[in-house]
Design an enzyme around this catalytic site. Structure first.
Site, PDB file in Angstrom:
ATOM      1  N   CYS A   2      36.097  52.614  47.346  1.00  0.00           N
ATOM      2  CA  CYS A   2      36.258  54.048  47.116  1.00  0.00           C
ATOM      3  C   CYS A   2      35.701  54.877  48.269  1.00  0.00           C
ATOM      4  CB  CYS A   2      35.517  54.482  45.858  1.00  0.00           C
ATOM      5  SG  CYS A   2      35.907  53.542  44.413  1.00  0.00           S
ATOM      6  N   ARG A  27      39.472  51.606  54.012  1.00  0.00           N
ATOM      7  CA  ARG A  27      38.446  51.004  53.158  1.00  0.00           C
ATOM      8  C   ARG A  27      39.054  50.240  51.983  1.00  0.00           C
ATOM      9  NH1 ARG A  27      33.467  53.894  53.788  1.00  0.00           N
ATOM     10  NH2 ARG A  27      32.869  53.627  51.631  1.00  0.00           N
ATOM     11  N   TRP A  73      39.140  52.425  44.395  1.00  0.00           N
ATOM     12  CA  TRP A  73      39.368  50.979  44.337  1.00  0.00           C
ATOM     13  C   TRP A  73      38.882  50.566  42.962  1.00  0.00           C
ATOM     14  CZ3 TRP A  73      36.525  46.387  43.913  1.00  0.00           C
ATOM     15  CH2 TRP A  73      37.191  45.225  44.351  1.00  0.00           C
ATOM     16  N   ASN A  99      31.877  57.209  43.797  1.00  0.00           N
ATOM     17  CA  ASN A  99      32.015  55.895  44.422  1.00  0.00           C
ATOM     18  C   ASN A  99      30.811  55.082  43.954  1.00  0.00           C
ATOM     19  OD1 ASN A  99      32.080  53.740  46.156  1.00  0.00           O
ATOM     20  ND2 ASN A  99      31.707  54.911  48.013  1.00  0.00           N
ATOM     21  N   GLY A 100      31.046  53.882  43.404  1.00  0.00           N
ATOM     22  CA  GLY A 100      29.936  53.047  42.946  1.00  0.00           C
ATOM     23  C   GLY A 100      30.201  52.560  41.539  1.00  0.00           C
ATOM     24  N   GLU A 477      37.101  30.359  58.609  1.00  0.00           N
ATOM     25  CA  GLU A 477      37.504  31.732  58.952  1.00  0.00           C
ATOM     26  C   GLU A 477      39.030  31.818  59.102  1.00  0.00           C
ATOM     27  OE1 GLU A 477      36.327  34.486  58.706  1.00  0.00           O
ATOM     28  OE2 GLU A 477      37.447  35.791  60.037  1.00  0.00           O
ATOM     29  N   LYS A 481      41.345  34.355  56.945  1.00  0.00           N
ATOM     30  CA  LYS A 481      42.253  35.342  57.558  1.00  0.00           C
ATOM     31  C   LYS A 481      43.653  35.211  56.973  1.00  0.00           C
ATOM     32  CE  LYS A 481      40.271  37.575  58.794  1.00  0.00           C
ATOM     33  NZ  LYS A 481      38.865  37.726  58.917  1.00  0.00           N
ATOM     34  N   GLU A 484      43.930  36.264  53.155  1.00  0.00           N
ATOM     35  CA  GLU A 484      43.731  37.666  52.776  1.00  0.00           C
ATOM     36  C   GLU A 484      44.876  38.575  53.205  1.00  0.00           C
ATOM     37  OE1 GLU A 484      40.214  39.552  54.388  1.00  0.00           O
ATOM     38  OE2 GLU A 484      40.407  38.428  56.237  1.00  0.00           O
ATOM     39  N   HIS A 500      38.389  13.000  50.371  1.00  0.00           N
ATOM     40  CA  HIS A 500      37.555  12.873  49.159  1.00  0.00           C
ATOM     41  C   HIS A 500      38.097  13.721  48.010  1.00  0.00           C
ATOM     42  CE1 HIS A 500      34.691  10.416  51.261  1.00  0.00           C
ATOM     43  NE2 HIS A 500      34.690  11.288  52.259  1.00  0.00           N
ATOM     44  N   LYS A 595      37.669  47.414  52.684  1.00  0.00           N
ATOM     45  CA  LYS A 595      36.987  47.138  53.945  1.00  0.00           C
ATOM     46  C   LYS A 595      35.479  47.163  53.760  1.00  0.00           C
ATOM     47  CE  LYS A 595      36.774  46.549  58.403  1.00  0.00           C
ATOM     48  NZ  LYS A 595      37.087  45.178  58.858  1.00  0.00           N
TER      49      LYS A 595
END
Ligand code: F6R
Length: 600
Positions: A2, A27, A73, A99-100, A477, A481, A484, A500, A595
């Site tokens: 948010c 964001r 968000w 926001n929160g 990583e 990438k 996402e 395994h 973000k």
């Protein structure tokens, strides 16, 4: 996550708010709204989806010189118009963006608001209803009701409130979620991120937790929740509009990947003292005094932390543990006697990391933050900061910040080793410069990665990334990438671990990307590749020059073995980017992601 903007001045608030929200898009959000205050009262426009949709919904003639705006968000309640902010109290007198997360919203609702018909499924609405309740039933002023409400709240918040009976004020408060006040001539603004309001000012005042701000057009008054007045001077945001524009690039992610060689060079410059790479003496002392380092981070930053562990252990000879922040705070391991905590965070705002920092500080341990954002919460609240100097990273998928994190971790480990008198057989400055040139070569060959994405991933449902040693960590990583931004299910594995269990998932045509940059395990990883190819995998080997074999998919320039991650990650970033493009995904704003992850 948010974002909040607010404007109180003489100009058209609508346009400033919408432009501000556009700058906060990076964001991550799923709905957006604005509230405009003029003589006629407060008018709200909100929409599910993009700011472009909100723009269409906003009445072009709606003129106002005060307003607040929000990108949401979703946390409590699905992403739809009803749950989008701003939210209003029952009588519509009060209008709030938040926001929160209000952790005890349900308890507050039960205790105080039984008779109120809620208009949304959000935690936020409880706050605006409480404010109205305290004004109506207890005769409190708006600011008193605001204070009283906040004193009851457990959780995180950045808030901006309008009162339709007050034509001059925006009421603001902050706890744990980021919020700044921007100041100017005949106006003041509110913003989650300086970038959103650079359009009108570069002067910002930081807010601390549990502070309330009364924002007028010509002045702002900051106070603690208990009413004590706080004086704080503005700082100048060292940001350039050019840094936050896409320029000729179709996506921020592409721009940011291209910037990576320059970022490594900037780090060399920023940390060079008398021809040597160095860090602040106080940080060196803290690193030297520690008997163990605890690296705490999330996502890509945690992946960088795994490589940081190798740097500190192999170069500086200090033992290191790496923990993901969302687990560490609630499941703490037995700590050593003299720990130093290292927080790695591009944004410096990640709530999961911050909750660990708060605990660590309560326990009296020292903390160092490695971040891209000077003045961010983690930086402010740590004892020491090392900056990434990567410039604003706007694409949700972190690329240049990861490479910068690796470079800064290498610098810190190298400087510590020197200070401890550890014999070093390489010059990091020189080796980082070689790595920057190697990244240049990969950036220049992006068409090859575009072709690889087309050949291996156009129709893939899943993919594996494998490596050994440092390559294993880069595989993690690479997989993050890809998943996402392209939504292809992807996993990173240590090459030897597949057999395994996970090798059961390999079927005809499964793409497997294997990194071969570490000489001592080059033959072993090639053996692992043979195992998956024998089971039908479509393997793409990415090898360092000198370790290549016929049939390898891509040869990347040779660099110092410890610095290979800075280089080998770059083709994986480009492959993910092009895979996402081929699949018509929204590269810069992948679904469900934010973000700056400011809720736990
Ligand atoms: C992935 C990504 C995230 C972040 C994570 C931590 O591309 O960007 O995994 O790395 O959310 O964020 P920071 O580094 O800001 O603490």
């Amino acid at each position: 996550m948010c974002g909040i903007v607010g404007y109180n001045g003489l100009l058209d608030a609508k346009e400033i708010l919408l432009k501000g929200l556009e700058k906060l898009e990076y964001r991550g959000y799923d709905s957006a709204g604005i509230a405009l205050r003029n003589e006629a009262g407060v008018t709200i426009f909100k929409e599910k989806g993009r700011i472009a949709d909100l723009r269409k919904a906003v009445d072009e003639d709606a003129d106002a010189t005060i307003g607040i705006g929000h990108t949401r968000w979703a946390t409590h309640g699905v992403p739809n118009r009803r749950n989008a902010h701003p939210h209003q109290s029952a009588s519509s007198r009060f209008t709030l963006v938040h926001n929160g997360v209000i952790e005890n919203y349900h308890l507050l609702q039960k205790a105080y608001l039984k008779g109120i018909q809620m208009q949304s499924d959000t935690d936020t609405e409880v706050l605006v209803q409480l404010i109205e309740l305290f004004v109506k039933e207890e005769g409190l002023s708006t600011v008193e009701a605001f204070r009283k409400t906040l004193s009851l709240v457990h959780g995180s918040y950045a808030l901006a409130l309008l009162d339709s009976e007050d034509t001059e004020t925006i009421f603001v408060a902050k706890n744990k979620s980021p919020l700044l006040i921007g100041v100017g001539q005949d106006f003041n603004v509110v913003t989650s991120d300086a970038m959103a309001m650079l359009q009108v000012t570069n002067q910002f005042i930081e807010l601390h937790d549990k502070e309330i701000v009364i924002v007028h057009r010509n002045h702002v008054e900051i106070s603690k929740l208990d009413g004590r007045i706080v004086e704080r001077a503005p700082y100048t945001a060292e940001l350039d509009m050019g840094d936050i524009e896409k320029g000729p690039y179709p996506h921020y992610m592409l721009k940011e990947m291209d910037e990576q060689p320059g970022v490594v060079r900037k780090i060399i410059q920023a940390y060079e003292v008398n021809g040597e790479l160095a860090i602040d003496e106080a940080i060196l002392q803290a690193l030297n005094a520690a008997d163990r380092l605890y690296i705490i981070a999330a996502g890509t930053s945690a992946n960088a932390g795994l490589i940081g562990k190798q740097y500190f252990e192999k170069i500086a000879r200090i033992p290191v543990e790496v923990h993901i922040s969302s687990e560490f705070g609630y499941n703490m391991p037995l700590l050593s006697e003299k720990p130093l905590f290292i927080f790695i965070s591009q944004s410096g705002e990640t709530a999961d990391s911050r909750q660990v920092l708060v605990k660590v500080k309560e326990m009296g341990y020292p903390a160092l933050t490695i971040t891209n954002v000077a003045g961010s919460t983690l930086s402010r609240e740590s004892d020491y900061t090392l900056l990434l100097h990567a410039g604003p990273e706007i694409a949700v998928a972190s690329t240049k910040a990861y490479v910068a994190q690796l470079a800064v971790l290498a610098v810190a480990a190298y400087a510590t080793a020197k200070a401890r008198g550890v014999a070093l057989d390489f010059d990091l400055k020189q080796e980082l410069a070689i790595a920057a040139t190697a990244i240049d070569a990969i950036v220049d060959a992006k068409e090859t990665m575009e072709q690889i994405a087309e050949d291996y991933l156009k129709v893939a449902r899943n993919a594996f990334f494998i490596g050994r040693g440092l390559d294993f960590y880069v595989s993690l990583e690479g997989a993050l990438k890809l998943k996402e931004i392209s939504y292809i299910q992807a996993e990173g594995f240590a090459g030897g671990e597949l057999k395994h269990g996970t090798i059961a998932l390999i079927e005809e045509g499964t793409p497997v990307f294997a990194l071969v940059t570490q000489q001592e395990v080059a033959l072993n990883i090639r053996g692992n590749v043979k195992e998956v190819v024998a089971r039908g995998a479509n393997a793409c080997l990415i090898a360092s020059a000198g370790l290549e074999e016929e049939g390898d998919c891509l040869i990347i320039p040779h660099v110092h073995p410890l610095l290979t991650p800075l280089v080998s990650v770059v083709p994986l970033q480009f492959i993910s980017y092009y895979a996402a493009l081929h699949r018509r995904c929204d590269v810069d704003k992948p679904r469900n992601l934010a973000k700056s992850v400011t809720v736990e």
